[in-house]
Write a protein that holds these residues in place. Sequence first.
Motif: not given
Length: 386
Positions: A159-162, A166-169, A171-174
């Motif tokens: 769950a932590y890795l997911a 998701e946070r990295v994704r 951030v990249e989209v932002g």
Amino acid sequence: MTSDHRAYGEFVRSVLLNWSVAIAVGVLSVVGALHGMGHGRIPLAVDLVSAVGVTIAIGLSTFAPLPVLAVVVLTAVVYEAIGWSTPALIAAMVAALYRLALHSRRRVSWAAALASGGAWWAASAFEQSSQLWTLAALSSFAWTGLAVAYGDAVRNRRAYLAEVEERVRRVEVGREQEVRQRVAEERLRIARELHDVVAHHMAVITVQSGAAAYALSRQPSAAEPALHHIRQASQVVLKELAAIVGLLREPGAGKSPAHPQPGLDTLPQLLAGFAATGAKIDFEYSGEVRDLSASGSLAAYRIIQEALTNARKHGDGDTIHVRLRYERDCLQLEIINGVPETASTRDGGFGLIGMRERAAAADGSAQIGRTQDGRFSVHVTLPAPR
């Protein structure tokens, strides 16, 4: 790879690993049954059937851990009550509890572990109540507790890795959205400046055409200078309109600034302003100095301004070299400054994007990056025909 494909791949790997463990436990159970290794009074046929059943139970625990756990615990209790002890049932119980902890709430998995351990503990001392508090009897709680604890830890890790992914994704989209927004804002600013230039030259054409019309009716030879100015202004306007193609203004963006736009003729004031802040600037120009188009002069000014700002902010404080070289049909503009060795010069800053946009809008090009000797260079080529 999408998240669905990644999840499917993880599921397949989990199933294969589970069946690998099941087959390994089954083989060991069959070998132990054939050699009569510590199974007490259990018949060989029952031991072999149990080994096959344990293999199937461990393999199916991936899909239905709770029903498998119930069947295994019930079988283990019956076996222990009649004295048919087999270690394979412990492996099946541990596998089912592990899978249950992976996919169920913590309260459910720990309640199942407590119930399973308690049932095994009570059954192990069914024949001899004096064995109820021995270490061997109480070890059932240790096995079930370790299985749930490990499964819970693996679930939390996944769950932590997911969440991190998701946070990295996000951030990249932002980041991409922010870059697009900054580029759009820079294009809008360029469009405003070019709009002022076009409006200025259209006003010149209007005035000169009126003067030419007046001169033609009285003194035709006096109309030639006015027509010459009209021809030059119209050429500039056509060039500016070609440069502005694709840079669409958003509705309601506001009025364009009314003050005159800077250019290379105001470059000495710009350099003096930076020098007044303590920057050391070495300025040189060579070649036949001539006027650029309004967009080219403005682009050169803004690019020099941005490059000096970056050099002042991120440079090592050494001398900033500004070179203007007029060639046959272009102006070569170069700003070089030193940068610390640890400084990042990756190609992604908004100011660098703005410089490239300005150069492209003036039909020029920009090359930005480190030189071979480690300094930072902004090299721009702008059209400057004779």
